[in-house]
Scaffold this motif. Sequence first.
Motif, PDB file in Angstrom:
ATOM      1  N   VAL A 413      28.438  38.004  43.870  1.00  0.00           N
ATOM      2  CA  VAL A 413      29.252  38.388  45.235  1.00  0.00           C
ATOM      3  C   VAL A 413      28.819  37.328  46.659  1.00  0.00           C
ATOM      4  O   VAL A 413      29.206  38.187  47.730  1.00  0.00           O
ATOM      5  N   LEU A 414      27.631  38.176  46.764  1.00  0.00           N
ATOM      6  CA  LEU A 414      26.329  37.595  47.327  1.00  0.00           C
ATOM      7  C   LEU A 414      27.272  36.983  48.157  1.00  0.00           C
ATOM      8  O   LEU A 414      27.404  37.067  49.620  1.00  0.00           O
ATOM      9  N   PRO A 415      27.100  35.014  48.248  1.00  0.00           N
ATOM     10  CA  PRO A 415      27.910  34.711  49.328  1.00  0.00           C
ATOM     11  C   PRO A 415      28.665  34.861  49.892  1.00  0.00           C
ATOM     12  O   PRO A 415      28.511  34.965  51.506  1.00  0.00           O
ATOM     13  N   GLU A 416      29.666  35.249  49.538  1.00  0.00           N
ATOM     14  CA  GLU A 416      30.576  35.711  49.892  1.00  0.00           C
ATOM     15  C   GLU A 416      30.210  37.056  51.050  1.00  0.00           C
ATOM     16  O   GLU A 416      30.984  37.096  51.897  1.00  0.00           O
ATOM     17  N   LEU A 417      29.833  38.046  50.629  1.00  0.00           N
ATOM     18  CA  LEU A 417      29.628  39.363  51.804  1.00  0.00           C
ATOM     19  C   LEU A 417      28.823  38.370  52.521  1.00  0.00           C
ATOM     20  O   LEU A 417      29.249  39.196  53.555  1.00  0.00           O
ATOM     21  N   ALA A 418      27.554  37.887  52.531  1.00  0.00           N
ATOM     22  CA  ALA A 418      27.218  37.289  53.942  1.00  0.00           C
ATOM     23  C   ALA A 418      27.954  37.047  54.876  1.00  0.00           C
ATOM     24  O   ALA A 418      28.218  36.993  56.294  1.00  0.00           O
ATOM     25  N   ARG A 419      29.477  36.030  53.854  1.00  0.00           N
ATOM     26  CA  ARG A 419      30.373  35.535  55.033  1.00  0.00           C
ATOM     27  C   ARG A 419      31.105  36.554  55.724  1.00  0.00           C
ATOM     28  O   ARG A 419      31.161  36.441  57.008  1.00  0.00           O
ATOM     29  N   ARG A 420      31.680  37.659  54.922  1.00  0.00           N
ATOM     30  CA  ARG A 420      31.740  39.148  55.270  1.00  0.00           C
ATOM     31  C   ARG A 420      31.576  39.548  56.486  1.00  0.00           C
ATOM     32  O   ARG A 420      32.394  40.252  57.848  1.00  0.00           O
ATOM     33  N   TRP A 586      18.330  35.294  56.510  1.00  0.00           N
ATOM     34  CA  TRP A 586      17.916  36.380  55.257  1.00  0.00           C
ATOM     35  C   TRP A 586      16.621  35.850  54.269  1.00  0.00           C
ATOM     36  O   TRP A 586      16.599  34.420  54.203  1.00  0.00           O
ATOM     37  N   PHE A 587      16.650  36.823  53.420  1.00  0.00           N
ATOM     38  CA  PHE A 587      15.477  36.992  53.095  1.00  0.00           C
ATOM     39  C   PHE A 587      15.555  37.847  51.755  1.00  0.00           C
ATOM     40  O   PHE A 587      16.572  38.366  51.763  1.00  0.00           O
ATOM     41  N   ASP A 588      14.652  37.071  50.680  1.00  0.00           N
ATOM     42  CA  ASP A 588      14.729  37.622  48.911  1.00  0.00           C
ATOM     43  C   ASP A 588      13.813  38.529  49.185  1.00  0.00           C
ATOM     44  O   ASP A 588      12.897  39.478  50.251  1.00  0.00           O
ATOM     45  N   GLU A 589      13.511  39.464  48.169  1.00  0.00           N
ATOM     46  CA  GLU A 589      12.549  40.493  47.900  1.00  0.00           C
ATOM     47  C   GLU A 589      11.284  40.368  48.092  1.00  0.00           C
ATOM     48  O   GLU A 589      10.408  40.956  48.324  1.00  0.00           O
ATOM     49  N   HIS A 590      10.922  39.295  48.709  1.00  0.00           N
ATOM     50  CA  HIS A 590       9.507  38.880  48.872  1.00  0.00           C
ATOM     51  C   HIS A 590       8.874  38.321  50.495  1.00  0.00           C
ATOM     52  O   HIS A 590       8.021  37.925  51.336  1.00  0.00           O
ATOM     53  N   ALA A 591      10.301  38.807  51.198  1.00  0.00           N
ATOM     54  CA  ALA A 591      10.441  38.716  52.673  1.00  0.00           C
ATOM     55  C   ALA A 591      10.044  36.658  52.590  1.00  0.00           C
ATOM     56  O   ALA A 591       9.925  36.296  54.161  1.00  0.00           O
ATOM     57  N   GLU A 592      10.597  35.818  52.357  1.00  0.00           N
ATOM     58  CA  GLU A 592      10.721  34.745  51.566  1.00  0.00           C
ATOM     59  C   GLU A 592      12.290  34.316  52.664  1.00  0.00           C
ATOM     60  O   GLU A 592      13.466  35.503  51.750  1.00  0.00           O
ATOM     61  N   SER A 593      12.186  33.256  52.943  1.00  0.00           N
ATOM     62  CA  SER A 593      14.282  32.614  52.782  1.00  0.00           C
ATOM     63  C   SER A 593      14.601  32.499  51.732  1.00  0.00           C
ATOM     64  O   SER A 593      14.098  31.989  50.776  1.00  0.00           O
ATOM     65  N   LEU A 594      15.716  33.152  51.810  1.00  0.00           N
ATOM     66  CA  LEU A 594      16.593  32.805  50.550  1.00  0.00           C
ATOM     67  C   LEU A 594      16.594  31.571  50.291  1.00  0.00           C
ATOM     68  O   LEU A 594      17.693  30.848  51.372  1.00  0.00           O
TER      69      LEU A 594
END
Length: 683
Positions: A413-420, A586-594
């Motif tokens: 769901v993540l990509p659509e969540l970001a858009r919404r 947008w970050f992953d759990e390591h504070a890096e860009s997704l």
Amino acid sequence: MLTSYRGSIHPLGSTVTDKGVNFAVFAGSAKQVYLCLFDKSGHTEVKRLAMFKHEGGYWSLFIDGAQQDDLYGFRVDGTYNPDKGHLYNPHKLLLDPYCRDFFGEFVWSERHFCHMPVGFLNSNDNACDMPKSKVTQVSKYQGKKPNTPWHKTLIYECHVKGATARHPDIPDKLKGTFLGLAETVFIDHLKHLGVTAIELLPVHAFISEQFLTTKGLQNYWGYNTLSFFTPHKDYLVNGDINEFKQMVERFHDAGIEVILDVVFNHTAEGGIDGPSISFKGFDNLSYYSTPANKPSVYINDTGCGNTLNISNPIALRLVLDSLRYWVEYMGVDGFRFDLAPILARQAEGFSPHHTFLQALHQDPVLQQVKLIAEPWDIGPGGYQLGRFPAPWREWNDRYRDTVRRFWRGDLGVLPELARRIHGSSDLFEHNQRGPLHSINFITSHDGFSLFDWTAFEQKHNLANGEGNRDGHSENYSFNCGVEGFTSDSEITQLRLQMQKNALLTLLLSKGVPMICAGTEMAHSQNGNNNAYCQDNFTSWLAWKNHQQHHPLAFFIQDVLSLRKQFAAFNHPFYVHDRDSRFAVSWFDEHAESLSPQQWREPKRKWLSYSITDQQLGQSLLIIFNASDSVVAMTLPSSAFSSHWQLALTTASTVNSEHNSEQLQVPAKTAWVYTSIKGDEKHG
């Protein structure tokens, strides 16, 4: 002694003058229209007068000596030929389509049907079962309107009766009425939440469908309009339509706008086998849509038997006149249009350039009010989310479903969540609209309440009398381990946490947020996701411990306070790369860009992102964890201070190490941090 003579066809309806009353109606190809006057009881027809015909199918009559509060109706004589779409029947007393008020109640009986059976004219007179139109003079609204800009708007969708029917501090005679809503205790509740606009479910006079009354049920929501100009009589205390205007003025004094949910897609007259109580009897083919070369068949894009023919200038005029009336005379600030694609559907399909939409845009009164579309119906090409032109706003069900699915823990769901959560640019930017054109919501009157979204995975609609077949079967809900109510404290806490997750997401998304009445007190409908006929405790809000407020009410207040501090939510345009002021990261759990690959990982159910405002020197860091386990998150570098400061969390407890660079994010929780230039505080 009354004297009558040829009158004026402007305006339509009944108009009081110094000398008497002018009556004007449209009855297209009728042979004769009769004005019927009734005594004060409404039971006896005391006079029947032939009206004068004008060009274009209009009829008029002026009566010297007629006055305010006189009761009347119409009978229309002409061709009766259902195969040709002509349903004239002088045995039917008709309600004035433009009446501002009426007297008496509508009572179901076989006398209302134009034919019995279809094809055979029904000669039974229905006057005894019909309300009588009432001559009514209404003054224009004089109150000062709030004119709240969209970026400061929070909508509270509300049912007039259900909001106050059980409120212990509202006098019994006011409960469930317009004046009940206008009570200080209710208005103060809205102000405590931060509401700027109350959106009322239908307040146009409506009746219950016969299939409901035979089961002992009622149309509670009100989507079955009898009159487009008259306030629903059951919501009045003393039968005075000016009570509606009093309510509006009190809301305006409190800085709260009033938006009406309006139903211009169909009427209470149903299909060809339905009653003849107004529009059918005046000019069936002008008011209702029929297929080409099949005038005996109604187009049914509503599922309610008929579809109002907005492409016809007569029906179009009716709708526009009604809208202007509620703005100019009753003081309302905007409208939410039920099943809005119908209003812009031509023979070849939906058109954003439909005459109705163009007429609204150029109208000097209506172009200044809030316009909201429910952008779907069941007709051909009925899903039109994103296609309405500016300045229309639209209910965004894609937002609703995506947020529900994410917090339920669905995969991918993540990509659509970001858009919404950033305004749904994929839906609105194509026609030069911005994020504030999206009305974001998680729940509305239709479907599960927010509490029920966390307590039921199946609908429980047996009380509706349709064998649990009605209502949506997929609600993207999550019962937290038990279907229905439970005393298990862990499940109860999780449900509260899930409601907070949804509310935090909603109120910190770009767009215009809307909450459904009762959300702030965990209102439940016992799993009924289609409570349209439940005029009882199922739908009425339970004001438990109302003086202390529910924890959700305080949470809404806290999140809104945070929203108001950050200009990113006021910005009318979408933020893209290399924006001169705003940045979204947008970050992953390591504070890096997704990475693109991480965005596509279906099992990734957590997200960290920041919204930065370079001009004001402020930044938000928002962390969502919709998974079932703790996620270790490294916080990215703070833009404007040495530390991120925790602003809000939905977690029930907060670890004392929450300000460290490593955050243990519990399952099903959301976290919000702030970074403000010059603010070095942490702790």
